[in-house]
Scaffold this motif. Structure first.
Motif, PDB file in Angstrom:
ATOM      1  N   GLU A   1      53.916  37.126  23.211  1.00 24.46           N
ATOM      2  CA  GLU A   1      54.526  37.720  22.018  1.00 24.46           C
ATOM      3  C   GLU A   1      54.694  39.217  22.178  1.00 24.46           C
ATOM      4  O   GLU A   1      55.682  39.790  21.735  1.00 24.46           O
ATOM      5  N   GLU A   2      53.711  39.888  22.802  1.00 18.26           N
ATOM      6  CA  GLU A   2      53.742  41.344  22.982  1.00 18.26           C
ATOM      7  C   GLU A   2      53.589  41.675  24.464  1.00 18.26           C
ATOM      8  O   GLU A   2      52.558  42.182  24.912  1.00 18.26           O
ATOM      9  N   PRO A   3      54.618  41.405  25.277  1.00 21.55           N
ATOM     10  CA  PRO A   3      54.452  41.577  26.732  1.00 21.55           C
ATOM     11  C   PRO A   3      54.170  43.001  27.174  1.00 21.55           C
ATOM     12  O   PRO A   3      53.418  43.224  28.125  1.00 21.55           O
ATOM     13  N   PHE A   4      54.761  43.999  26.489  1.00 21.78           N
ATOM     14  CA  PHE A   4      54.584  45.374  26.951  1.00 21.78           C
ATOM     15  C   PHE A   4      53.187  45.900  26.658  1.00 21.78           C
ATOM     16  O   PHE A   4      52.574  46.551  27.503  1.00 21.78           O
ATOM     17  N   LEU A   5      52.676  45.628  25.472  1.00 19.85           N
ATOM     18  CA  LEU A   5      51.310  46.072  25.186  1.00 19.85           C
ATOM     19  C   LEU A   5      50.301  45.259  25.974  1.00 19.85           C
ATOM     20  O   LEU A   5      49.268  45.783  26.402  1.00 19.85           O
ATOM     21  N   GLN A   6      50.566  43.976  26.180  1.00 19.47           N
ATOM     22  CA  GLN A   6      49.666  43.175  27.009  1.00 19.47           C
ATOM     23  C   GLN A   6      49.629  43.751  28.427  1.00 19.47           C
ATOM     24  O   GLN A   6      48.567  43.876  29.038  1.00 19.47           O
ATOM     25  N   LEU A   7      50.804  44.129  28.945  1.00 21.62           N
ATOM     26  CA  LEU A   7      50.890  44.750  30.268  1.00 21.62           C
ATOM     27  C   LEU A   7      50.075  46.040  30.311  1.00 21.62           C
ATOM     28  O   LEU A   7      49.362  46.310  31.287  1.00 21.62           O
ATOM     29  N   ALA A   8      50.157  46.840  29.257  1.00 19.00           N
ATOM     30  CA  ALA A   8      49.477  48.134  29.236  1.00 19.00           C
ATOM     31  C   ALA A   8      47.978  47.998  29.440  1.00 19.00           C
ATOM     32  O   ALA A   8      47.350  48.832  30.103  1.00 19.00           O
ATOM     33  N   PHE A   9      47.382  46.950  28.898  1.00 25.31           N
ATOM     34  CA  PHE A   9      45.926  46.802  28.967  1.00 25.31           C
ATOM     35  C   PHE A   9      45.449  46.167  30.265  1.00 25.31           C
ATOM     36  O   PHE A   9      44.244  46.104  30.514  1.00 25.31           O
ATOM     37  N   LEU A  10      46.373  45.691  31.099  1.00 26.22           N
ATOM     38  CA  LEU A  10      45.965  45.123  32.382  1.00 26.22           C
ATOM     39  C   LEU A  10      45.506  46.194  33.351  1.00 26.22           C
ATOM     40  O   LEU A  10      44.966  45.893  34.415  1.00 26.22           O
ATOM     41  N   ALA A  11      45.701  47.446  32.993  1.00 27.59           N
ATOM     42  CA  ALA A  11      45.319  48.566  33.865  1.00 27.59           C
ATOM     43  C   ALA A  11      44.131  49.347  33.313  1.00 27.59           C
ATOM     44  O   ALA A  11      43.850  50.452  33.776  1.00 27.59           O
ATOM     45  N   LEU A  12      43.420  48.794  32.342  1.00 20.30           N
ATOM     46  CA  LEU A  12      42.309  49.497  31.690  1.00 20.30           C
ATOM     47  C   LEU A  12      40.979  49.023  32.276  1.00 20.30           C
ATOM     48  O   LEU A  12      40.484  47.942  31.929  1.00 20.30           O
ATOM     49  N   PRO A  13      40.377  49.804  33.166  1.00 20.79           N
ATOM     50  CA  PRO A  13      39.220  49.318  33.928  1.00 20.79           C
ATOM     51  C   PRO A  13      37.876  49.423  33.206  1.00 20.79           C
ATOM     52  O   PRO A  13      36.829  49.414  33.858  1.00 20.79           O
ATOM     53  N   VAL A  14      37.902  49.520  31.879  1.00 20.31           N
ATOM     54  CA  VAL A  14      36.655  49.486  31.121  1.00 20.31           C
ATOM     55  C   VAL A  14      36.565  48.220  30.272  1.00 20.31           C
ATOM     56  O   VAL A  14      35.632  48.065  29.484  1.00 20.31           O
ATOM     57  N   ILE A  15      37.543  47.330  30.419  1.00 23.52           N
ATOM     58  CA  ILE A  15      37.555  46.079  29.671  1.00 23.52           C
ATOM     59  C   ILE A  15      37.464  44.921  30.667  1.00 23.52           C
ATOM     60  O   ILE A  15      38.332  44.771  31.524  1.00 23.52           O
ATOM     61  N   PRO A  16      36.426  44.078  30.582  1.00 16.99           N
ATOM     62  CA  PRO A  16      36.281  42.960  31.527  1.00 16.99           C
ATOM     63  C   PRO A  16      37.490  42.018  31.473  1.00 16.99           C
ATOM     64  O   PRO A  16      38.202  41.970  30.474  1.00 16.99           O
ATOM     65  N   ALA A  17      37.742  41.242  32.577  1.00 18.75           N
ATOM     66  CA  ALA A  17      36.861  41.176  33.737  1.00 18.75           C
ATOM     67  C   ALA A  17      37.554  41.729  34.986  1.00 18.75           C
ATOM     68  O   ALA A  17      36.924  42.335  35.830  1.00 18.75           O
ATOM     69  N   LEU A  18      38.870  41.505  35.125  1.00 20.98           N
ATOM     70  CA  LEU A  18      39.606  41.993  36.285  1.00 20.98           C
ATOM     71  C   LEU A  18      40.788  42.820  35.818  1.00 20.98           C
ATOM     72  O   LEU A  18      41.545  42.391  34.943  1.00 20.98           O
ATOM     73  N   LYS A  19      40.963  44.001  36.380  1.00 18.24           N
ATOM     74  CA  LYS A  19      42.067  44.886  36.037  1.00 18.24           C
ATOM     75  C   LYS A  19      42.651  45.480  37.306  1.00 18.24           C
ATOM     76  O   LYS A  19      42.144  45.267  38.410  1.00 18.24           O
ATOM     77  N   ILE A  20      43.723  46.279  37.154  1.00 16.40           N
ATOM     78  CA  ILE A  20      44.328  46.951  38.290  1.00 16.40           C
ATOM     79  C   ILE A  20      44.688  48.380  37.892  1.00 16.40           C
ATOM     80  O   ILE A  20      45.149  48.619  36.775  1.00 16.40           O
ATOM     81  N   THR A  21      44.421  49.323  38.785  1.00 15.95           N
ATOM     82  CA  THR A  21      44.863  50.706  38.596  1.00 15.95           C
ATOM     83  C   THR A  21      45.655  51.115  39.835  1.00 15.95           C
ATOM     84  O   THR A  21      45.879  50.308  40.736  1.00 15.95           O
ATOM     85  N   ASP A  22      46.056  52.374  39.876  1.00 13.63           N
ATOM     86  CA  ASP A  22      46.795  52.860  41.054  1.00 13.63           C
ATOM     87  C   ASP A  22      45.934  52.860  42.309  1.00 13.63           C
ATOM     88  O   ASP A  22      46.447  53.044  43.415  1.00 13.63           O
ATOM     89  N   ARG A  23      44.634  52.646  42.144  1.00 10.00           N
ATOM     90  CA  ARG A  23      43.727  52.638  43.304  1.00 10.00           C
ATOM     91  C   ARG A  23      43.356  51.231  43.752  1.00 10.00           C
ATOM     92  O   ARG A  23      42.611  51.073  44.720  1.00 10.00           O
ATOM     93  N   GLY A  24      43.852  50.217  43.042  1.00  7.46           N
ATOM     94  CA  GLY A  24      43.598  48.851  43.469  1.00  7.46           C
ATOM     95  C   GLY A  24      43.084  47.966  42.353  1.00  7.46           C
ATOM     96  O   GLY A  24      42.980  48.383  41.193  1.00  7.46           O
ATOM     97  N   MET A  25      42.777  46.722  42.718  1.00  6.18           N
ATOM     98  CA  MET A  25      42.203  45.777  41.766  1.00  6.18           C
ATOM     99  C   MET A  25      40.765  46.184  41.458  1.00  6.18           C
ATOM    100  O   MET A  25      40.005  46.573  42.359  1.00  6.18           O
ATOM    101  N   VAL A  26      40.378  46.074  40.184  1.00  5.59           N
ATOM    102  CA  VAL A  26      39.062  46.537  39.743  1.00  5.59           C
ATOM    103  C   VAL A  26      38.262  45.370  39.170  1.00  5.59           C
ATOM    104  O   VAL A  26      38.707  44.696  38.238  1.00  5.59           O
TER     105      VAL A  26
END
Length: 564
Positions: A530-555
């Motif tokens: 329903e909210e693809p852009f905001l859902q996408l935004a939180f996939l890069a937040l490495p303080v929320i479990p369990a697996l995320k991604i930043t510019d430095r890699g999978m976290v």
């Protein structure tokens, strides 16, 4: 401002009140009763109720119920995708009269000037915008942000009239393991208000976190988690954002007994969601529909919120309190017919009288130009870590899938809903590019990309076609950030967010229309969220479990480390 003697005189009826609301009934948040009588207001402050008053101006509110203005206890105005002034115009007519914001989105892009922009804007908004000072910029050491705020920088921002305390302390490992930098920031606000952020934390670790003086928390996603936090002295903020939707899970816990210790917040909510459903007014309606007593719902929305944050001058329609008042036709409908913010009727004329602050953070997208080859994933084993989306939550699952290697690359597989996700550093610091896989978008073709990418706000892009991903990412540099949908090399829809790559300069109605076009375009690619852009935004937040991604890699967030 009227002097003390004038307020007393108007409250006693010795002088004519500045403004009188006549004919309505006050919803008493002490007893739940509906009380008869006028409301007398002197220079933005309620001075009399339960009696008859004369006013220089009288507003007829016959047939309406008067409730205290709503207080959003935790949000990032940047996530509304509009400036603080347009946010003001968007939510005030719905009854929000106080917003306690954390400007850490813009702070992660441009640092202290972003915080000062919000502080200056707060002096001109109709609603009372309270600006907490961002505690974690960047949120962790596992990402590249555009700026840093250490304890000295935070100290330099203290003392502004809009301040309440330290904003959500997301680096909970830093707290419980006594990281020196975390301790330095906490000591700045020792004895004051410190906002929390500790998803799934429990047991002794939670005890340690609360012992640091952290008193409010909005990350509880289950009644069990929220109850432990309540029992350990935290005020729990029920969150219902555009992605993080915890209201239904926590609603059974909200009663007249617990309401003094529970509040409402939105965290991240955009104009499309506000337009279709509402803001805090939606939360109140939905809570009551689910069986929450109206007294508990309205307490959580106002009086409990005021007390949790030490705002002793609001949260109740009573003498001496700010005249933040919402007139509704019924408690169940929570349909604002009139809103007063500090005694000022909320209307377009009032918005037109506001002052203005020039926007900041222009030309902030400094990403390298990319091509299709930049989205390849080189690997020597098929076992792959995959981010699993939980729709309606910012928590993700850490999945493991076998993805074959072909031509030195692991290719997206739409049949298995395995989509490429790439984060591109956009602050001009190092040009990092990291790629991985995500499941849950349903994407069958093309690409979508965004510069709203919590909290570092680099470029996040998901796609099936690498060439489309490159077109989408490069387009974001051209429009100073925002959202883009691409298929077969053609931009199907976009929204420019030139203020730090986070906020539009357009009215919120224009932004809402653009979001509708983006949602349609995303669905044409097969997106099921329903909210693809905001859902996408939180996939890069490495303080929320369990697996995320930043510019430095999978976290791996549970281990708080980048996966090698």
């Amino acid at each position: 401002m009227a002097d003390l003697e004038t307020r007393i005189a108007q409250g006693r009826g010795d002088q004519t009140a500045d403004l009188v609301l006549r004919g309505g009934r006050i919803f008493d948040l002490m007893t739940g009763d509906l009380l008869e009588g006028d409301v007398a207001i002197c220079d933005g402050v309620v001075v009399g109720i339960l009696d008859r008053y004369e006013g220089h101006r009288t507003i007829d509110v016959s047939g309406l119920i008067l409730v205290p203005g709503f207080i959003d206890t935790h949000l990032h105005i940047e996530s509304s995708l509009v400036t603080p002034f347009e946010f003001d115009r968007c939510v005030a007519p719905r009854g929000v009269t106080t917003a306690i914001c954390d400007p850490h989105e813009i702070a992660n892009v441009i640092g202290a000037p972003g915080v000062r922009y919000f502080q200056e804007a707060s002096a001109h908004s109709l609603i009372d915008i309270r600006v907490q000072l961002s505690s974690c910029v960047p949120s962790t050491h596992m990402e590249t942000a555009g700026a840093e705020l250490d304890a000295a920088a935070i100290a330099g921002l203290m003392g502004h009239a809009s301040g309440l305390g330290l904003a959500e302390f997301m680096n909970y490992p830093g707290v419980i393991h006594r990281d020196p930098q975390a301790m330095e920031k906490l000591r700045l606000f020792e004895g004051g208000h410190v906002d929390g952020h500790c998803p799934l934390l429990s047991g002794r670790d939670l005890n340690a976190y609360v012992a640091a003086g952290i008193r409010t928390e909005h990350e509880a996603t289950s009644a069990e988690e929220a109850l432990e936090k309540l029992r350990k002295g935290m005020r729990v903020l029920i969150r219902e954002g555009s992605v993080s939707k915890d209201l239904h899970a926590l609603q059974p816990l909200l009663s007249e007994r617990t309401a003094p210790y529970m509040c409402l917040c939105t965290d991240d909510r955009n104009p499309l969601d506000i337009g279709e459903h509402g803001h805090l007014d939606y939360m109140i309606r939905e809570l009551i529909r689910l069986g929450t007593p109206p007294l508990a719902a309205y307490r959580a929305a106002s009086l409990s919120a005021a007390e949790a944050f030490g705002l002793k001058d609001r949260g109740q329609i009573a003498p001496g309190k700010r005249a933040d008042i919402v007139a509704v036709r019924s408690l169940e409908a929570c349909d604002a017919q009139l809103v007063l913010a500090a005694g000022v009727p909320v209307d377009e004329a009032a918005f037109a009288r506001r002052g203005h602050v020039a926007p900041v953070g222009r030309n902030s997208v400094k990403a390298p130009r990319v091509s299709a080859r930049d989205f390849r994933v080189t690997a020597n084993r098929s076992e792959t870590d995959v981010i699993g989306i939980r729709e309606g939550q910012i928590l993700t699952d850490h999945l493991h899938e076998d993805i074959p290697i072909a031509d030195g690359d692991k290719h997206p597989d739409p049949a298995r809903d395995l989509v490429r996700i790439t984060v591109i550093e956009r602050h001009g610091r190092n040009g990092n590019i990291a790629s991985g896989f995500v499941r849950g978008f349903g994407l069958q073709a093309g690409a979508i990309a965004s510069t709203v990418c919590h909290d570092h706000h680099n470029i996040a892009c998901v796609g099936i076609d690498y060439a489309d991903m490159a077109v989408a990412a490069n387009r974001l540099s051209e429009i100073e950030g925002g959202f883009v949908v691409v298929r077969d090399g053609v931009v199907l829809a976009e929204l420019a967010l030139p203020v730090a790559g986070l906020m539009s300069l357009e009215p919120f109605e224009t932004v809402r229309a653009a979001l509708e076009d983006l949602r349609v375009a995303a669905k044409s690619l097969g997106v099921t969220l329903e909210e693809p852009f905001l859902q996408l935004a939180f996939l890069a937040l490495p303080v929320i479990p369990a697996l995320k991604i930043t510019d430095r890699g999978m976290v791996d967030v549970m281990k708080f480390e980048i996966i090698g």
